[in-house]
Design a protein around this motif. Structure first.
Motif, PDB file in Angstrom:
ATOM      1  N   PRO A 152      14.122   0.786 -31.610  1.00  0.00           N
ATOM      2  CA  PRO A 152      15.008  -0.199 -32.245  1.00  0.00           C
ATOM      3  C   PRO A 152      15.042  -0.135 -33.760  1.00  0.00           C
ATOM      4  O   PRO A 152      15.930  -0.720 -34.380  1.00  0.00           O
ATOM      5  N   ALA A 433      14.452   0.931 -24.583  1.00  0.00           N
ATOM      6  CA  ALA A 433      13.418   0.609 -25.574  1.00  0.00           C
ATOM      7  C   ALA A 433      12.227  -0.148 -24.980  1.00  0.00           C
ATOM      8  O   ALA A 433      11.614  -0.964 -25.646  1.00  0.00           O
ATOM      9  N   ARG A 437      10.289  -2.809 -28.185  1.00  0.00           N
ATOM     10  CA  ARG A 437      10.788  -4.068 -28.725  1.00  0.00           C
ATOM     11  C   ARG A 437       9.708  -5.138 -28.681  1.00  0.00           C
ATOM     12  O   ARG A 437       8.811  -5.104 -27.849  1.00  0.00           O
TER      13      ARG A 437
END
Length: 439
Positions: A152, A433, A437
């Protein structure tokens, strides 16, 4: 009967054609090419066999019929891939990578792009057309690898090949490096006919927003293809180190803008069942060789060793696991056929399970032969080298495929019964992800 594993007449013909090609054309050249120390020369030694594959439709058969492809199903692709991988999975990977590169264009490209590039791929009069899947990056680069493509954070996390838009000239300027891409250097190290590259088009955005796909045709200035990597297995496919230095590409060659992450995820979903059945092919060859050995060698006893309980149990265990993995590969391919290749969990599961299961299966086959398996006059050493590749390549099991399964399972929309009941299970950016995250 709703569930039927019987091949149709057309599938039997497809299997026979693939087997004849593998045994009559591919097999006679594999040993010399595998032992060739010059990796580019080894790849070039496969050129004639590749041309025959192209003529048979195996190199582009998975592309849509409307663009000249064969339009074959994922399940039909399983049948071809097992036969070729049973002789050499490195050569099978050359064909697989054409799909990794070109299927994203079929899914995400514009009508004009598909008409231009896919038709070009299926209409090469010389039968030499290669497409490169150019994603992985050098570990020493600013980012490195592919596993965290969906990170991210903005650059330098994730993909590091940057494409800056020069709007005044209507071009993107590419700078960075790639490492491990397959087919990308082409037959002469001057480039594949086209390289489908994953690039960072927004340096201030993370991997789920800042990536795109770019078509880089052969002959584009500013690209340097270095000597292919020398590998312990899959030696007959070419894996390159590539340097982009102020490489200019027309802006109309961009596709999937901002969705390069989805291109990566879906491409490696499509290839998952193919990698799985390739592992089956290698294990099948090891099993059949050792089964014959056990039925014809006495190891100094009075009867062939097949009559020893330990040998019989080992062979039974090997055979069961091969059959289980083939069934899983077919199931995953069938699921992808039902849902337009939106089978991210099924494809990843098949790839992981079969690769992880069949590497120790090949070693078990070696145990049947004992120390004779170490004699390179027998093919067991090559089978083991090839089997070692499956857990590591094609979106490595630990680095990417398991994380994709985990990400999907973590999502509130995940349906744990979808695969068993063949229900659609769309993949979304919210499933990416995983582990990267903040919850």
């Amino acid at each position: 009967m709703a569930i039927d594993f019987t091949l149709t007449g057309a599938q039997k013909k497809l299997q026979r054609n693939a087997r004849d090609f593998a045994c009559e054309i591919l097999q006679p050249i594999v040993q010399a090419a595998d032992e060739e120390p010059d990796t580019q020369k080894a790849f070039q030694m496969m050129r004639g066999a590749y041309i025959e594959c192209y003529k048979l439709g195996f190199a582009t058969g998975f592309l849509p019929r409307e663009y000249g492809g064969g339009g074959i199903s994922n399940l039909d692709l399983q049948i071809v891939s097992e036969e070729i991988a049973a002789i050499d999975p490195g050569f099978a990977t050359i064909l697989l990578v054409n799909g990794l590169a070109l299927m994203p264009l079929a899914w995400f490209g514009s009508g004009e792009q598909k008409q231009q590039w896919l038709t070009q791929a299926t209409s090469d009069p010389r039968g030499e057309y290669l497409a490169g899947w150019t994603v992985s990056e050098a570990v020493g680069a600013s980012s490195g690898g592919t596993a965290n493509f969906d990170h991210p954070d903005a650059a330098p996390a994730g993909i590091g090949l940057v494409a800056r838009h020069d709007k005044g000239r209507g071009e993107y300027v590419l700078n960075g490096t790639k490492y491990w891409p397959c087919n990308s250097g082409g037959w002469d190290l001057q480039g594949a006919n086209v390289n489908v590259c994953i690039v960072r088009t927004a340096e201030d955005k993370g991997g789920t927003e800042g990536l795109s796909a770019m078509l880089v045709p052969r002959g584009t200035a500013g690209v340097r293809y270095e000597q292919p990597i020398s590998k312990i297995g899959h030696r007959l496919c070419q894996n390159n180190s590539i340097v982009f230095e102020d490489c200019r590409v027309p802006e109309e060659n961009l596709f999937a803008a901002g969705d390069g992450d989805l291109v990566i995820s879906k491409a490696f979903t499509w290839s998952g069942p193919v990698a799985a059945i390739a592992a089956v092919g290698v294990a099948r060859s090891a099993y059949e060789y050792v089964l014959h050995w056990a039925k014809t060698r006495t190891a100094g006893g009075r009867t062939p060793i097949i009559h020893q309980q330990a040998v019989g149990y080992l062979l039974a265990d090997i055979a069961m696991k091969i059959e289980a993995c083939r069934a899983f590969s077919w199931k995953a391919a069938h699921y992808l056929d039902q849902h337009a290749s939106e089978g991210h969990v099924a494809g990843a599961m098949a790839k992981v399970f079969c690769g992880e299961t069949l590497f120790p299966v090949v070693f078990r086959a070696m145990q049947v032969m004992g120390v004779n398996a170490l004699d390179r006059r027998n093919p067991m050493e090559k089978f083991l080298r090839e089997a070692a590749v499956f857990p590591l390549y094609d979106a490595g099991n630990v680095g990417m495929q398991m994380r994709k399964i985990w990400g999907a399972m973590s999502d509130p929309a995940f349906d744990p019964r979808a695969i068993a009941q063949s229900r659609a299970m769309p993949f979304s950016k919210s499933m990416e992800a995983a582990g990267l995250r903040t919850p």
